[in-house]
Design a protein around this motif. Sequence first.
Motif, PDB file in Angstrom:
ATOM      1  N   PRO A  68       0.822  -1.203   0.000  1.00 19.69           N
ATOM      2  CA  PRO A  68       0.000   0.000   0.000  1.00 19.69           C
ATOM      3  C   PRO A  68       0.861   1.261   0.000  1.00 19.69           C
ATOM      4  N   ASN A  75      -2.035   7.308  -3.940  1.00 22.89           N
ATOM      5  CA  ASN A  75      -3.127   6.466  -4.423  1.00 22.89           C
ATOM      6  C   ASN A  75      -3.763   7.067  -5.675  1.00 22.89           C
ATOM      7  N   PHE A 101      -7.318  -0.892  -1.949  1.00 22.34           N
ATOM      8  CA  PHE A 101      -6.689   0.265  -1.323  1.00 22.34           C
ATOM      9  C   PHE A 101      -7.426   1.567  -1.627  1.00 22.34           C
TER      10      PHE A 101
END
Length: 135
Positions: A68, A75, A101
């Motif tokens: 992540p 992101n 995520f």
Amino acid sequence: MIQMNNAVETIREKLFSLQDLSYKNFHSKLMPDIDPSLIIGIRIPELRKLAKEINGSPDAELFLASLPHKYYEENNLHSFIISMMKDYDECLSAFEKFLPFIDNWATCDGAKPKVFLKHPEKIYPKIKEWLYSKE
């Protein structure tokens, strides 16, 4: 692993060079569920420009594999890079790895793989699968 960390740090440095603190303060209020310390504060056009700049590079490939991510903008950058992929199977694989995520409305809205539009018969069953997933 060192190579991946270097790629992530290189991209993170680029992200912080685009930081706009007044935008961070404004944008943080739009997403109260995200810790403000995890928002860098980068305007979307600048983030899209960076995605185009690094797309297809070795650093981008390593960055995509480094889930992540720590920051909200990482992101978003990830979703913009995926959205530019031209190969359906590659894009689908990358999207499904990234999907767990996506934790906010803005990252979700930014994930728009164009290649999916060219394959509605393939993507529609996947969308139904994602919608009905307990995850």
